[in-house]
Motif scaffolding. Sequence first.
Motif, short mmCIF file in Angstrom:
data_model
loop_
_atom_site.label_atom_id
_atom_site.label_comp_id
_atom_site.label_asym_id
_atom_site.label_seq_id
_atom_site.Cartn_x
_atom_site.Cartn_y
_atom_site.Cartn_z
N ILE A 35 0.84 -1.20 0.00
CA ILE A 35 0.00 0.00 0.00
C ILE A 35 0.88 1.24 0.00
N ALA A 36 2.12 1.09 -0.45
CA ALA A 36 3.04 2.22 -0.41
C ALA A 36 2.78 3.22 -1.52
N ASP A 37 2.08 2.81 -2.58
CA ASP A 37 1.82 3.73 -3.69
C ASP A 37 0.90 4.85 -3.24
N ALA A 38 1.24 6.08 -3.63
CA ALA A 38 0.50 7.25 -3.14
C ALA A 38 -0.99 7.17 -3.49
N GLU A 39 -1.33 6.62 -4.66
CA GLU A 39 -2.73 6.59 -5.06
C GLU A 39 -3.56 5.66 -4.20
N ASP A 40 -2.91 4.78 -3.43
CA ASP A 40 -3.64 3.86 -2.58
C ASP A 40 -4.07 4.49 -1.26
N VAL A 41 -3.46 5.62 -0.89
CA VAL A 41 -3.84 6.26 0.37
C VAL A 41 -5.28 6.78 0.31
N PRO A 42 -5.68 7.52 -0.72
CA PRO A 42 -7.09 7.92 -0.80
C PRO A 42 -8.04 6.72 -0.85
N ALA A 43 -7.61 5.64 -1.52
CA ALA A 43 -8.46 4.46 -1.59
C ALA A 43 -8.67 3.87 -0.21
N MET A 44 -7.64 3.83 0.62
CA MET A 44 -7.79 3.30 1.96
C MET A 44 -8.69 4.17 2.81
N LEU A 45 -8.54 5.50 2.70
CA LEU A 45 -9.39 6.40 3.47
C LEU A 45 -10.84 6.34 2.99
N ALA A 46 -11.04 6.15 1.70
CA ALA A 46 -12.40 5.97 1.19
C ALA A 46 -13.02 4.70 1.76
N ALA A 116 1.59 14.66 9.95
CA ALA A 116 1.91 13.94 11.19
C ALA A 116 2.06 12.45 10.93
N ALA A 117 1.18 11.91 10.09
CA ALA A 117 1.27 10.49 9.74
C ALA A 117 2.56 10.22 8.97
N ALA A 118 2.92 11.13 8.06
CA ALA A 118 4.13 10.96 7.27
C ALA A 118 5.39 10.99 8.14
N ASP A 119 5.37 11.83 9.19
CA ASP A 119 6.52 11.87 10.10
C ASP A 119 6.82 10.48 10.65
N HIS A 120 5.76 9.80 11.10
CA HIS A 120 5.96 8.50 11.73
C HIS A 120 6.27 7.42 10.69
N ALA A 121 5.60 7.49 9.54
CA ALA A 121 5.86 6.51 8.49
C ALA A 121 7.31 6.59 8.02
N ARG A 122 7.82 7.81 7.84
CA ARG A 122 9.22 7.97 7.42
C ARG A 122 10.17 7.49 8.51
N ASP A 123 9.84 7.82 9.75
CA ASP A 123 10.70 7.44 10.87
C ASP A 123 10.82 5.92 10.97
N GLN A 124 9.69 5.23 10.95
CA GLN A 124 9.74 3.77 11.07
C GLN A 124 10.25 3.12 9.79
N GLY A 125 10.05 3.77 8.66
CA GLY A 125 10.64 3.27 7.44
C GLY A 125 12.17 3.31 7.50
N ARG A 126 12.69 4.25 8.26
CA ARG A 126 14.15 4.36 8.41
C ARG A 126 14.67 3.42 9.49
N THR A 127 13.94 3.30 10.62
CA THR A 127 14.45 2.54 11.76
C THR A 127 14.03 1.07 11.75
N GLY A 128 12.92 0.75 11.06
CA GLY A 128 12.39 -0.60 11.10
C GLY A 128 11.62 -0.92 12.36
N MET A 192 -11.62 14.55 11.67
CA MET A 192 -10.67 14.64 10.57
C MET A 192 -9.73 13.44 10.59
N VAL A 193 -9.12 13.18 9.44
CA VAL A 193 -8.24 12.03 9.31
C VAL A 193 -7.09 12.39 8.38
N GLY A 194 -5.96 11.77 8.61
CA GLY A 194 -4.81 11.89 7.72
C GLY A 194 -4.15 10.54 7.59
N ALA A 195 -3.35 10.36 6.58
CA ALA A 195 -2.68 9.08 6.39
C ALA A 195 -1.42 9.26 5.55
N ALA A 196 -0.50 8.36 5.74
CA ALA A 196 0.71 8.30 4.92
C ALA A 196 1.21 6.88 4.90
#
Length: 220
Positions: A35-46, A116-128, A192-196
Amino acid sequence: MRRIRRLVLTPLAALLIGSACAPAAPSWPVDAPSIADAEDVPAMLAELNQARRDPRAYARRAREFRALFRGDRFQRPGEIAVVTQEGVAAVDEAIRFLETQPPLPPLTRSPLLDRAAADHARDQGRTGQVGHVGSDGSSPHQRMRRHGAWRATAETIAYGPTPEHAVMQLIVDDGVPDRGHRAIIFSPDYQMVGAACGPHPRWRTICVVTFATPMGPPAG
């Protein structure tokens, strides 16, 4: 030999912060759905908003999901079998919940919560790492407060699945006794909702979903 992946969810207790779908023994195959593709984020929120707007209709989808189970395993055609902790019992419980859950208004997507979601996604993408605590020790609420003022916040995390599977996984909440992910998705406290989503070195993909209501008087 048919490959099987094990789905292990570890609840992390918090007040207004939801527990993450945290894998205890990461061994996700390299060809797992992404689900890493950007176009899948709106699909998940929908997908998430569809479940909120019409829980009864989503219960029908959960029944289709249930039909994929054989014992404690479920498998979509052409995909790798997943071993769950509770099997169909958790899906049956989710179906009963959905059939009685009142409809809720859809959540509005917020670019601030996306960040805010992107901050954590990037962080864990770096640290595992997995879970809600950032490598800097930050909580979900602290990360959201860096991008706005909120009077209620929550966060859910899914590792590895497709958008449809991510939402279904969070609603079924297999292995999470308090069904904390589901409670967040169907809470009237959030507007409200956000996702990354992005790559994760242990589980291939991570998708962070942030929920909040802006600071100010309660919506009337």
